[in-house]
Design a protein around this motif. Structure first.
Motif, PDB file in Angstrom:
ATOM      1  N   VAL A 150     -50.043 -97.134  -2.875  1.00 37.77           N
ATOM      2  CA  VAL A 150     -51.280 -97.107  -2.100  1.00 37.77           C
ATOM      3  C   VAL A 150     -51.174 -96.054  -1.006  1.00 37.77           C
ATOM      4  CG1 VAL A 150     -52.856 -98.468  -0.675  1.00 37.77           C
ATOM      5  CG2 VAL A 150     -51.636 -99.548  -2.588  1.00 37.77           C
ATOM      6  N   PHE A 151     -52.205 -95.207  -0.886  1.00 40.69           N
ATOM      7  CA  PHE A 151     -52.185 -94.118   0.086  1.00 40.69           C
ATOM      8  C   PHE A 151     -51.989 -94.628   1.504  1.00 40.69           C
ATOM      9  CE2 PHE A 151     -54.817 -91.771   3.213  1.00 40.69           C
ATOM     10  CZ  PHE A 151     -54.008 -90.660   3.338  1.00 40.69           C
ATOM     11  N   ARG A 299     -43.563 -87.703  -8.451  1.00 41.33           N
ATOM     12  CA  ARG A 299     -42.951 -88.944  -8.931  1.00 41.33           C
ATOM     13  C   ARG A 299     -43.300 -89.226 -10.384  1.00 41.33           C
ATOM     14  NH1 ARG A 299     -43.380 -95.310  -6.832  1.00 41.33           N
ATOM     15  NH2 ARG A 299     -42.194 -96.104  -8.614  1.00 41.33           N
ATOM     16  N   TRP A 300     -44.588 -89.104 -10.757  1.00 38.70           N
ATOM     17  CA  TRP A 300     -45.023 -89.587 -12.075  1.00 38.70           C
ATOM     18  C   TRP A 300     -45.255 -88.487 -13.098  1.00 38.70           C
ATOM     19  CZ3 TRP A 300     -46.791 -92.766  -7.906  1.00 38.70           C
ATOM     20  CH2 TRP A 300     -46.334 -94.095  -7.975  1.00 38.70           C
ATOM     21  N   GLY A 301     -45.299 -87.245 -12.679  1.00 37.23           N
ATOM     22  CA  GLY A 301     -45.334 -86.127 -13.611  1.00 37.23           C
ATOM     23  C   GLY A 301     -46.458 -86.162 -14.626  1.00 37.23           C
ATOM     24  N   THR A 302     -46.104 -86.029 -15.891  1.00 38.38           N
ATOM     25  CA  THR A 302     -47.100 -85.823 -16.949  1.00 38.38           C
ATOM     26  C   THR A 302     -47.994 -87.035 -17.197  1.00 38.38           C
ATOM     27  OG1 THR A 302     -45.463 -86.481 -18.618  1.00 38.38           O
ATOM     28  CG2 THR A 302     -45.685 -84.123 -18.154  1.00 38.38           C
ATOM     29  N   ARG A 303     -47.648 -88.184 -16.635  1.00 41.46           N
ATOM     30  CA  ARG A 303     -48.525 -89.346 -16.818  1.00 41.46           C
ATOM     31  C   ARG A 303     -49.915 -89.102 -16.253  1.00 41.46           C
ATOM     32  NH1 ARG A 303     -44.832 -94.458 -15.104  1.00 41.46           N
ATOM     33  NH2 ARG A 303     -46.873 -95.341 -14.563  1.00 41.46           N
ATOM     34  N   LEU A 304     -50.013 -88.237 -15.250  1.00 42.62           N
ATOM     35  CA  LEU A 304     -51.320 -87.955 -14.652  1.00 42.62           C
ATOM     36  C   LEU A 304     -52.261 -87.255 -15.623  1.00 42.62           C
ATOM     37  CD1 LEU A 304     -49.452 -88.152 -11.937  1.00 42.62           C
ATOM     38  CD2 LEU A 304     -51.460 -87.091 -10.894  1.00 42.62           C
ATOM     39  N   PHE A 305     -51.738 -86.608 -16.656  1.00 41.72           N
ATOM     40  CA  PHE A 305     -52.562 -85.841 -17.587  1.00 41.72           C
ATOM     41  C   PHE A 305     -52.962 -86.637 -18.827  1.00 41.72           C
ATOM     42  CE2 PHE A 305     -49.627 -82.768 -15.505  1.00 41.72           C
ATOM     43  CZ  PHE A 305     -50.568 -82.098 -14.742  1.00 41.72           C
ATOM     44  N   LYS A 306     -52.451 -87.849 -18.956  1.00 43.04           N
ATOM     45  CA  LYS A 306     -52.723 -88.646 -20.151  1.00 43.04           C
ATOM     46  C   LYS A 306     -53.918 -89.568 -19.922  1.00 43.04           C
ATOM     47  CE  LYS A 306     -48.095 -88.642 -22.065  1.00 43.04           C
ATOM     48  NZ  LYS A 306     -47.075 -88.101 -21.284  1.00 43.04           N
ATOM     49  N   PRO A 307     -54.739 -89.825 -20.948  1.00 41.21           N
ATOM     50  CA  PRO A 307     -55.888 -90.726 -20.778  1.00 41.21           C
ATOM     51  C   PRO A 307     -55.512 -92.088 -20.218  1.00 41.21           C
ATOM     52  CG  PRO A 307     -56.062 -89.568 -22.872  1.00 41.21           C
ATOM     53  CD  PRO A 307     -54.704 -89.225 -22.304  1.00 41.21           C
ATOM     54  N   SER A 308     -54.303 -92.564 -20.532  1.00 43.49           N
ATOM     55  CA  SER A 308     -53.863 -93.866 -20.028  1.00 43.49           C
ATOM     56  C   SER A 308     -53.453 -93.822 -18.565  1.00 43.49           C
ATOM     57  CB  SER A 308     -52.697 -94.387 -20.869  1.00 43.49           C
ATOM     58  OG  SER A 308     -51.638 -93.452 -20.892  1.00 43.49           O
ATOM     59  N   GLY A 309     -53.264 -92.613 -18.016  1.00 42.72           N
ATOM     60  CA  GLY A 309     -52.995 -92.433 -16.600  1.00 42.72           C
ATOM     61  C   GLY A 309     -51.734 -93.097 -16.106  1.00 42.72           C
ATOM     62  N   LEU A 310     -51.688 -93.313 -14.800  1.00 43.21           N
ATOM     63  CA  LEU A 310     -50.509 -93.907 -14.191  1.00 43.21           C
ATOM     64  C   LEU A 310     -50.327 -95.366 -14.607  1.00 43.21           C
ATOM     65  CD1 LEU A 310     -50.634 -92.491 -10.549  1.00 43.21           C
ATOM     66  CD2 LEU A 310     -49.464 -91.583 -12.544  1.00 43.21           C
ATOM     67  N   GLY A 399     -60.029 -95.199 -12.734  1.00 44.47           N
ATOM     68  CA  GLY A 399     -59.455 -96.536 -12.763  1.00 44.47           C
ATOM     69  C   GLY A 399     -58.115 -96.625 -13.460  1.00 44.47           C
ATOM     70  N   VAL A 400     -57.451 -95.465 -13.674  1.00 40.65           N
ATOM     71  CA  VAL A 400     -56.140 -95.483 -14.334  1.00 40.65           C
ATOM     72  C   VAL A 400     -55.043 -95.001 -13.390  1.00 40.65           C
ATOM     73  CG1 VAL A 400     -57.126 -95.184 -16.625  1.00 40.65           C
ATOM     74  CG2 VAL A 400     -56.470 -93.155 -15.310  1.00 40.65           C
ATOM     75  N   GLY A 401     -55.393 -94.820 -12.116  1.00 44.85           N
ATOM     76  CA  GLY A 401     -54.410 -94.376 -11.138  1.00 44.85           C
ATOM     77  C   GLY A 401     -53.741 -95.549 -10.453  1.00 44.85           C
ATOM     78  N   ASN A 402     -53.154 -95.266  -9.275  1.00 38.87           N
ATOM     79  CA  ASN A 402     -52.439 -96.331  -8.567  1.00 38.87           C
ATOM     80  C   ASN A 402     -53.289 -96.905  -7.436  1.00 38.87           C
ATOM     81  OD1 ASN A 402     -52.366 -94.042  -7.048  1.00 38.87           O
ATOM     82  ND2 ASN A 402     -50.151 -93.808  -7.055  1.00 38.87           N
ATOM     83  N   ASP A 403     -54.578 -97.037  -7.684  1.00 37.71           N
ATOM     84  CA  ASP A 403     -55.497 -97.620  -6.720  1.00 37.71           C
ATOM     85  C   ASP A 403     -55.559 -99.127  -6.952  1.00 37.71           C
ATOM     86  OD1 ASP A 403     -57.501 -98.201  -4.969  1.00 37.71           O
ATOM     87  OD2 ASP A 403     -59.113 -97.379  -6.185  1.00 37.71           O
ATOM     88  N   PRO A 404     -55.367 -99.928  -5.905  1.00 38.34           N
ATOM     89  CA  PRO A 404     -55.409-101.385  -6.112  1.00 38.34           C
ATOM     90  C   PRO A 404     -56.779-101.892  -6.534  1.00 38.34           C
ATOM     91  CG  PRO A 404     -55.360-100.839  -3.770  1.00 38.34           C
ATOM     92  CD  PRO A 404     -55.105 -99.568  -4.520  1.00 38.34           C
ATOM     93  N   ARG A 405     -57.832-101.112  -6.272  1.00 37.13           N
ATOM     94  CA  ARG A 405     -59.170-101.518  -6.708  1.00 37.13           C
ATOM     95  C   ARG A 405     -59.404-101.033  -8.128  1.00 37.13           C
ATOM     96  NH1 ARG A 405     -63.397 -99.399  -2.405  1.00 37.13           N
ATOM     97  NH2 ARG A 405     -64.763 -99.827  -4.182  1.00 37.13           N
ATOM     98  N   GLN A 406     -59.555-101.945  -9.045  1.00 34.23           N
ATOM     99  CA  GLN A 406     -59.777-101.590 -10.448  1.00 34.23           C
ATOM    100  C   GLN A 406     -61.178-100.985 -10.622  1.00 34.23           C
ATOM    101  OE1 GLN A 406     -57.785-101.860 -13.186  1.00 34.23           O
ATOM    102  NE2 GLN A 406     -56.075-102.495 -11.919  1.00 34.23           N
ATOM    103  N   ASP A 407     -61.297-100.007 -11.494  1.00 44.07           N
ATOM    104  CA  ASP A 407     -62.585 -99.422 -11.855  1.00 44.07           C
ATOM    105  C   ASP A 407     -63.435 -99.116 -10.629  1.00 44.07           C
ATOM    106  OD1 ASP A 407     -61.977 -99.514 -14.513  1.00 44.07           O
ATOM    107  OD2 ASP A 407     -62.863-101.493 -14.807  1.00 44.07           O
ATOM    108  N   ARG A 408     -63.033 -98.080  -9.921  1.00 42.05           N
ATOM    109  CA  ARG A 408     -63.759 -97.648  -8.718  1.00 42.05           C
ATOM    110  C   ARG A 408     -65.104 -97.068  -9.157  1.00 42.05           C
ATOM    111  NH1 ARG A 408     -62.542 -96.535  -3.365  1.00 42.05           N
ATOM    112  NH2 ARG A 408     -60.436 -97.317  -3.622  1.00 42.05           N
ATOM    113  N   TYR A 409     -66.111 -97.935  -9.173  1.00 39.26           N
ATOM    114  CA  TYR A 409     -67.414 -97.593  -9.748  1.00 39.26           C
ATOM    115  C   TYR A 409     -68.399 -97.191  -8.656  1.00 39.26           C
ATOM    116  CZ  TYR A 409     -71.755 -98.041 -12.403  1.00 39.26           C
ATOM    117  OH  TYR A 409     -72.970 -97.795 -12.993  1.00 39.26           O
ATOM    118  N   PHE A 410     -69.172 -96.138  -8.937  1.00 39.30           N
ATOM    119  CA  PHE A 410     -70.168 -95.648  -7.991  1.00 39.30           C
ATOM    120  C   PHE A 410     -71.568 -95.904  -8.551  1.00 39.30           C
ATOM    121  CE2 PHE A 410     -66.374 -93.582  -6.670  1.00 39.30           C
ATOM    122  CZ  PHE A 410     -66.522 -93.273  -5.325  1.00 39.30           C
TER     123      PHE A 410
END
Length: 475
Positions: A150-151, A299-310, A399-410
Motif C-alpha cells: 500500500v502506497f 520488486r515485481w518486475g514483469t508481473r506488471l506487464f501481464k494481464p493477471s497483474g501483481l 484491479g490487478v495491482g496491490n491496491d487494497p480496494r478491489q476493482d477501483r471503479y469510476f
C-alpha cells in the motif's frame, strides 16, 4: 577514456553518473543511441513509441547535444541496437569504463545484460548510477522485497525514516575525443514514421511541449517562481483545461530532462522563501507516488506487464474485441467524458491524470477489455510516458495491482459532473456537442429526437450511440 551512455537521464544538472564519468577520465564520450526496436509497430498495429513521444525525445536529445557543446564536448548520436553500437565504440576508442544510469524494467535490463556480455570480452567495466527516483534505493528504510503493498504505508515510512540526497553538480567542462564523429540527428522519417503520420502539433493541446533540459528547467521556474501556481496545486490538480492546473513536469521527468531531486530542492526553497502549504507538500507527495511505482517495478518486475497483474489473478477473463477497442481508442464510445479524453490524447499525446483514471476504468471495467491493450496505447501516445508509472497505474485501476480496494471503479457520469460541471472540457474536444445544454451534456444518450434536432446533433450520425448502458451511472 570513458563512455557515457545517456538514456532516460537527458540532462547535465544533477546527473551524478555523467559527473562521475567525467571525473574518472581525462576524456569522456557522451553517446545516445536511437534503438529502432522502440519505434516498430506493435501487434496492435501502432508504433511502440508514437509520434508525440518521439518528437519530444528528438528535441530532448538535440537540447542535450547543444548543452554538451557549450561545455566543449559533443554528443555522439547513432541509430542501431545499443548493445552492438556501444560495444563497437568501446572497442574503437579503447574505453576503460562505460557509465550509465540504472534502469529497472525488463526491456532496458535485457539490453544492459546483452551489453555487459559484449563488454566483458573487451575488458570494459560497466558503471551504473541510480538516478531515476527522488529517494535513492539504498536510502530506503526497508528492503525492496519488503516493500509495502500500500502506497500510504510506503510514504509514511519513507517520510519518517529517509532523506533526499542533495543534487549533484554539473561538470564545468566536457572533453570529448578529438576524432569523435558526432553523427546527424535522425528525422522522424529515419525512425520509421510515414509522411501521413508526421503532422504538426495540435494547437488545442494544454501546453506547447518542448523537449529538453532547457525547457524543463524553464517550466519549473515558471510554475514555481514566476506564477506561484504551485501554491494552489492541490486545489487545481484535477483540472482538465489549460496549461497550469497541474505542474506538467511529468514529461521532462520521464526522460530525465528534469531531476526529481531538483524539483524537490526547488519546492523546498519555495517553501522557505515564499510559502509552505498543502499544495507545496502535495507536489512532493506526487513525486513519492512516482518513486513508489519505480520500486514496485523493481520488486515485481514483469508481473506488471501481464494481464493477471501483481495479483496473479488467472481467473479473471479479459475480452479481446478489436472493434470495441478501436471505439475506445478513437473516442467513439458515445460517452462524452470518455470520448473527450481519448480524443485529447490521440490529438496531443497528453491527458490529465483525472482523465487517465476514468478512461482506464471504462476500458477495464465497463468494456471488460484486456487492460494491457490500453496500457500499450498509452505507451505509444503519451509524451510523459514512464514505464513504471504507466504500467503501475494501469494495474492499479484495472484491479490487478496491490491496491487494497478491489476493482477501483469510476462512475463516468458522477466523475464528469464533478470535474467538468459546465461541460466545457467535453465541448472543447467534442465540438459536435457544442449546443447541448450543461444539464444534458454528460448524458447525451438520453436526448429525444426533438432535442437532437434542437441542439444540432443526431445520435448515431453526428455523435455515436453509447456502446454501454449509460443510465446505469444515474441510478
Amino acid at each position: 577514456m570513458n563512455i557515457y551512455w545517456f538514456r532516460n537521464d537527458l540532462r547535465l544538472h544533477d546527473n551524478e553518473g555523467f559527473l562521475k564519468a567525467t571525473q574518472k577520465a581525462d576524456e569522456v564520450l557522451p553517446v545516445f543511441v536511437f534503438d529502432p526496436r522502440l519505434f516498430e509497430k506493435t501487434p496492435m498495429g501502432f508504433h511502440k513509441t508514437g509520434i508525440y513521444r518521439t518528437r519530444f525525445l528528438l528535441e530532448s536529445v538535440a537540447d542535450l547535444r547543444a548543452s554538451l557543446r557549450e561545455k566543449g564536448g559533443d554528443l555522439l548520436i547513432r541509430i542501431g541496437e545499443p548493445e552492438r553500437v556501444l560495444a563497437e565504440l568501446a572497442q574503437h576508442y579503447d574505453a576503460e569504463e562505460l557509465h550509465l544510469s540504472k534502469e529497472i524494467a525488463q526491456e532496458e535490463t535485457d539490453v544492459e545484460s546483452s551489453l555487459s556480455k559484449r563488454l566483458k570480452q573487451l575488458n570494459v567495466d560497466m558503471i551504473f548510477t541510480w538516478m531515476s527516483t527522488l529517494y535513492h534505493v539504498r536510502d530506503l528504510p526497508l528492503a525492496i522485497n519488503r516493500l509495502p503493498e500500500v502506497f500510504t504505508d510506503f510514504r509514511k515510512n519513507v517520510e519518517k525514516n529517509a532523506a533526499v540526497r542533495p543534487t549533484a553538480n554539473q561538470p564545468e567542462s566536457v572533453d570529448s575525443p578529438a576524432d569523435c564523429e558526432a553523427g546527424e540527428m535522425p528525422t522522424l522519417a529515419d525512425l520509421g514514421f510515414t509522411e501521413a503520420e508526421i503532422t504538426p502539433p495540435d494547437p488545442r493541446g494544454v501546453l506547447d511541449y518542448q523537449g529538453g533540459e532547457t525547457a524543463g528547467l524553464q517550466r519549473l521556474q515558471k510554475y514555481l517562481w514566476e506564477s506561484d501556481h504551485i501554491a494552489t496545486y492541490k486545489e487545481t490538480r484535477n483540472g482538465l483545461l489549460g496549461a497550469d492546473y497541474s505542474s506538467k513536469f511529468s514529461a521532462w521527468l520521464s526522460l530525465g530532462c528534469l531531476s526529481p531531486r531538483r524539483v524537490h530542492e526547488e519546492v523546498k526553497r519555495y517553501e522557505t522563501e515564499r510559502t509552505a502549504n498543502n499544495s507545496t507538500y502535495w507536489l512532493i507527495f506526487e513525486l513519492l507516488w512516482r518513486d513508489f511505482f519505480h520500486f514496485v517495478m523493481l520488486r515485481w518486475g514483469t508481473r506488471l506487464f501481464k494481464p493477471s497483474g501483481l495479483k496473479l489473478d488467472k481467473d479473471k477473463r479479459w475480452r479481446h474485441d478489436r472493434d470495441l477497442f478501436e471505439k475506445w481508442q478513437t473516442g467513439q464510445t458515445g460517452v462524452p467524458f470518455v470520448d473527450a479524453n481519448m480524443r485529447e490524447i490521440a490529438a496531443t499525446g497528453f491527458m490529465s491524470n483525472r482523465g487517465r483514471q476514468n478512461v482506464a476504468s471504462f476500458l477495464a471495467h465497463d468494456l471488460g477489455l484486456d487492460w494491457t491493450w490500453g496500457a500499450a496505447w498509452f505507451e505509444s501516445l503519451l509524451i510523459d510516458y514512464d514505464v513504471c508509472s504507466n504500467w503501475g497505474n494501469w494495474n492499479y485501476v484495472a484491479g490487478v495491482g496491490n491496491d487494497p480496494r478491489q476493482d477501483r471503479y469510476f462512475n463516468q457520469y458522477s466523475q464528469a459532473t464533478r470535474y467538468d460541471p459546465e461541460g466545457s472540457y467535453v465541448k472543447y474536444w467534442l465540438p459536435e456537442l457544442a449546443k447541448v445544454p450543461t444539464d444534458k451534456i454528460h448524458r447525451v444518450w438520453q436526448l429525444s429526437p426533438a432535442e437532437q434536432q434542437e441542439y444540432g446533433v443526431v445520435l448515431g450520425e453526428d455523435y455515436p450511440l453509447p456502446i454501454v448502458e449509460g443510465d446505469k451511472w444515474l441510478k
